[in-house]
Design an enzyme around this catalytic site. Structure first.
Site, PDB file in Angstrom:
ATOM      1  CB  VAL B 113      -0.739  -0.023   1.285  1.00 61.49           C
ATOM      2  CG1 VAL B 113      -1.694   1.316   1.530  1.00 61.49           C
ATOM      3  CG2 VAL B 113      -1.660  -0.957   1.039  1.00 61.49           C
ATOM      4  CB  VAL B 114      -0.767   3.730  -2.199  1.00 58.67           C
ATOM      5  CG1 VAL B 114      -1.486   4.145  -1.086  1.00 58.67           C
ATOM      6  CG2 VAL B 114       0.427   4.870  -2.545  1.00 58.67           C
ATOM      7  CB  VAL B 117       4.196   4.879  -3.758  1.00 60.75           C
ATOM      8  CG1 VAL B 117       5.380   5.078  -2.982  1.00 60.75           C
ATOM      9  CG2 VAL B 117       3.806   6.130  -4.519  1.00 60.75           C
ATOM     10  CB  CYS B 118       4.272   1.036  -0.871  1.00 60.68           C
ATOM     11  SG  CYS B 118       4.093   2.669  -0.097  1.00 60.68           S
ATOM     12  CB  VAL B 119       3.170  -2.066  -5.102  1.00 62.79           C
ATOM     13  CG1 VAL B 119       3.186  -3.283  -5.992  1.00 62.79           C
ATOM     14  CG2 VAL B 119       2.564  -2.576  -3.976  1.00 62.79           C
TER      15      VAL B 119
END
Lengths: 208, 208, 208, 208, 208, 208, 208, 208
Positions: B113-114, B117-119
């Protein structure tokens, strides 16, 4: 830089119907049940109509997944029927691959439940083996649109072509003059709007 | 011109769970909360079930982003846990990359998440490093569907494969016979429709 | 076969804001007006925050298209401002291209109205010239989702990366420690859910 | 001309759970399965939590409709359980009506599958008998939103009040001080967003 | 058989803002956060603009529900502020009812979070007491559209009138000539499309 | 207990077109612009076709709201045209009410922009005065569907009947034999599907 | 690694309108009829406006598919008109291909009904022959969005560029100064929002 | 204050099928064609199954509206068939009203195309005459959901009850024991999910 048009050829295509089982169908929620039932039967009808070699396969029929949808069994009484003992990817089942090879066709028209597994896995395997793969997207169902989108992206990126049953029928038929009545009947039976057009037309021209 | 099937292999895959924090989860609006919670826990369950090395990481736990979802912490008591001091892209954190390398796996299953960005950021970094990257799209969430679509396009174009937790589980398991009950339990716990099928089946066959 | 990660770099990026005019904005119907206004201002805020060279351009300001949104004019008082006398593709305007070149940046962050014209045309031109192009999709609007989908496909296929303002900010910032308060303020001003997290957090920790 | 507020009273309310059977649940497509499962269990939890007399009933358990969802059976081990031999409207079954009367309550909280039949029919019958009827709409499911809308209109016009499980719980509880922890737990178990709020809060205040 | 038009009257109306708290706002998913934030602030602005007596109330501010949104507190520094110790229905709190009575108004404009509880409960109580109740639906939010629909049906059936902030402002203002600039500013600040119209207009007529 | 059918009567009906101004139309986002334009012109066409007295009114034409849509002005050159100096509710304008009274009709067919204000306010006023009110919902537009739903509820509860332009035309016409060609032309000009039917029919029967 | 911008050039483009027949149009359900009619006529208008060679073709006019939409026939009285005797893919018809070749153009702008057949088949054939293909997606229609998505993916993957009529017009026109009034009229006739902008503008500046 | 339950009674109900004509069906866009066709045939099947007197009527069969759907004609060979010469409201046709009266029933089950005209007009007329009216909403179709919503509101307000074919069948049947197989067949033929349940069940219990 031109791109070859890999086009369905009724003399070189086989149909793979993967896991359209009565239990698994309750998982399909990205297409309305009335429409999905119609699409699957339309695909089966067209496979019969064009005389395409068709292969049926199921996963765990004896368990909660349930039996193959009876209509499909009845429509293809002599088709190879591979009840897989456990392989999730049908292509991991030797009998299935042999049945595909036995058709001698290089174009595979695939549909099944659920899209990202029962369709995508054999599609990716077949692509790797050099087959030309056509996914009948609207005769394939899964949990929700998001899952479908992901599955389509994976298959398309790998080289599969995304079709629907209507486009498949049209690309196979090529020319209405090959059989106007046959194709018209297929459409009339599975496209209510087209049936209405035909009924309006027939009535108006009946007395002519 | 055939395309290799880059297929998940349970002996060569690790799971990266990025920033599933109690505060950040309130930002997720492209998936319904009931479903999203279920998807994240399903992914965690499958990581445990297949015994895949799993890495947890968070961003700014002490601030408004909030702590890691407690269930995840409990399910992976001995997993590497990298609370990043500031790097937004987890791959910019040396400990995180070392933890990934320490798994010795070449396939990375990523959710977080999110999404954009984080993935996406660690996914793009990992692809650049030669890893095979699989995004568990339905255990990753973001602000709205438009943002998700853009993130998927960026990751897919870069070579990541878009998966869902169910497809991931099926591709890892390969064959029901490896463990019917284990996989069935995983599905029963996280797919209500499948649970219903099993309950109907069990009841009907109970007395047999 | 690995794919390089073409990553935003705040020292090498410029922002192009194309035709956010008061008349043209009434054409935008693929994003809700409240959200769209917020996204455009968020992009402007981040351009200012990161000190990125920013170029403003408009089409036919004197006619029905209307003036540039006043807020943008105020936020970039000394930015190059190219009121194009007629060129629909901003890249066909020599002053605009010169302004871009004058930034000395190789990464272009583009947003505008409407997506398939004012954004896509200069994006395709810039890609042809070797620029790395990042589309801020959610600060770009058009007539309807179908038009947007077509425009995204055209731009993505040509090599543009589809971003959103939030992902853009995160990729530029790299590490919260570069400035926690600055980035936090940007988010708080443009993400109501994040603002709520911060307010809850601040209140709870106020007395600590 | 003022309208009396017919308000749920935990001392005067009973819960009727109608036909939540494993087969029938596959018909429910107006609510996502993850969410629907959660809603039904939340309603069951609140019935238990408030100690409301609860009546279970099923239709044709031995046939394709399938058995009652096992979780419900387990949660109400001593509740009246009326397996109707054929009546579609539960109120046409004398045992069911007697069980309702035996509760001595005048307010009936009803949920079931499918909404326009298993919920609406007994609701209309109960209204005719002078009961105050509250429909837990989100623990009731049916084929599609259009069917639901028609069913709601029929029930509302007849005098039923349209509730959801959360509103029902809040109206029954009246005041948090009656039991903060109990109600908080109910919400935490069935509202992921609320659980996140609690987890963030608990973590932040843990050391205080 | 004609129906009286129960019309908002700025000399006879009070505004009740119920539980717009930073934690609870994360539960609101039937309206996009950017739009919802705008709607709530627009309602607050109009309450101030028309000088309507306004009452603020919160539930459990010290817990996970979080503090009142700071902007609201700032906009109504001298408004009655009832931090309820536990009553879920604000009308069950004597201080709140007294504050309402103290306004001497017979028309209550209510908004809050979540709709089916914090709005509907006091609305139903107020209707029972003979107040004329106007719900500002778009400044009230809840879990999903289905919950909202049920809540609207319950409130409308009981006699509440369903409004939005814009309709409320227009019905209170009656005639633009009462203050063109004031109302125009309110609209310009909260309706981006209207702001664009004004900006286009102002620019075109500036030199006249 | 039977309900009288309050039915449109072409000898007793007048049409009120409220504030279809070029600026205000940019606020309409609950109906697609192509469809909305068509609906408004269809209503105007039917008013002309049935020779219904029609009243035009606008709000603040000189300001940002913009002039009346030119097509409407052209279609009703001799209709009463009330440019209201400030009243938001057209019924608060004496000239407007006098124009309505001067028609001598008891049935008012109302459409306008925006629904919850320019339509709902005069509708509620007219109902109070004993008029029979019919809202042409699809020739009335507003900010979003949620606003529309609230406005419809308010008007319907007060006794207005919710119509569309097509239903209005059919109820006024009563019998095709009154003028087949006239009504057919109206439908052909404003319903593409009907135009197609007519074109197919005409072609097929042309040679008969 | 840069990507050439294959850009529409009005001196090198032809338009192919495939099977816009009165019967087939009843199959189109992925775009609203009002909007679709407008889009098709807008494309025809632009073809005329830019003087692009245009080719009309139909399938089975004498049968249920119905005649070509009369407006198109009228707008292109001297265009090649190929009533195909049976070929489903227009490119399989020699006359059609000859007509295309006779234009001497290398860029083909294609639209038709239904998208996955009448548009996709000739598009794929033309790409294979080295043409640059531009699909006017919004003047092409089909059964539902899912079918459209699959068709777009197939065409885009093969190298077609996905356009809309507005983007096509803008890319062909290049510079407003080539003819402000002509392009403005095209937009005013087919974009209601743009027409409103022009009407507001014209009124305001009329007296200047 | 209790509300009587006006309940369908198979001994007192007649079915009115209004204007399901092949041309008019192309106007129906609020329900998918596959589903709509199924719903209409399901209603016809249930009328036959319960032996309800059924009346067919059409409007202008000789013109573009087209003939009655042939399946309906075949299913009711001896039903009164009123081809109206011009009356839009079937109730304005004396033969139609006489046919209704001749049934001697007081409950009218009505479906038709389009909802707001062919269904609503006779429904409102019948209500005025004291009939109990039940609308089969899902066997009635119209241009779009907005039109449907308005039509439902008008009919419901006038006292019609909004049903679907499934609810109608269940309310008429009352008790499965009246004929398990008959009702089961009806459902199996028209509810794919129910058919799947039956097929799964039958297979599992076949050997028992």
């Amino acid at each position: 830089m031109t791109k070859p048009y890999i086009r369905l050829d009724k003399d070189n295509a086989a149909v793979l119907l993967v896991d359209h089982q009565t239990g698994l169908l309750s998982l399909v929620r990205d297409i309305d049940p009335d429409k999905f039932k119609n699409n699957v039967l339309a695909l089966a009808d067209l496979a019969n109509y064009f005389g395409l070699p068709t292969i049926l396969t199921t996963s765990f029929e004896q368990g909660p997944n349930g039996p193959l949808v009876p209509e499909l069994k009845e429509m293809f009484p002599s088709a190879p029927y591979i009840a897989r003992p456990g392989q999730i990817n049908a292509w991991d089942n030797e009998d299935f691959v042999n049945a595909v090879k036995a058709t001698g066709k290089k174009q595979l028209i695939i549909a099944g439940v659920v899209t990202e597994v029962c369709v995508a896995f054999p599609a990716l395997s077949a692509l790797e083996q050099g087959y030309e793969v056509f996914i009948v997207t609207d005769a394939s169902g899964t949990f929700n649109p998001m899952t479908r989108d992901a599955a389509w992206d994976r298959m398309s990126t790998a080289g599969a072509q995304l079709m629907t049953w209507f486009g498949t029928a049209c690309e196979l038929h090529r020319d209405w003059r090959n059989d106007v009545e046959g194709l018209g009947t297929l459409f009339s039976n599975h496209i209510p709007d087209y049936r209405n057009l035909i009924n309006s037309f027939t009535t108006l021209t009946a007395g002519k």
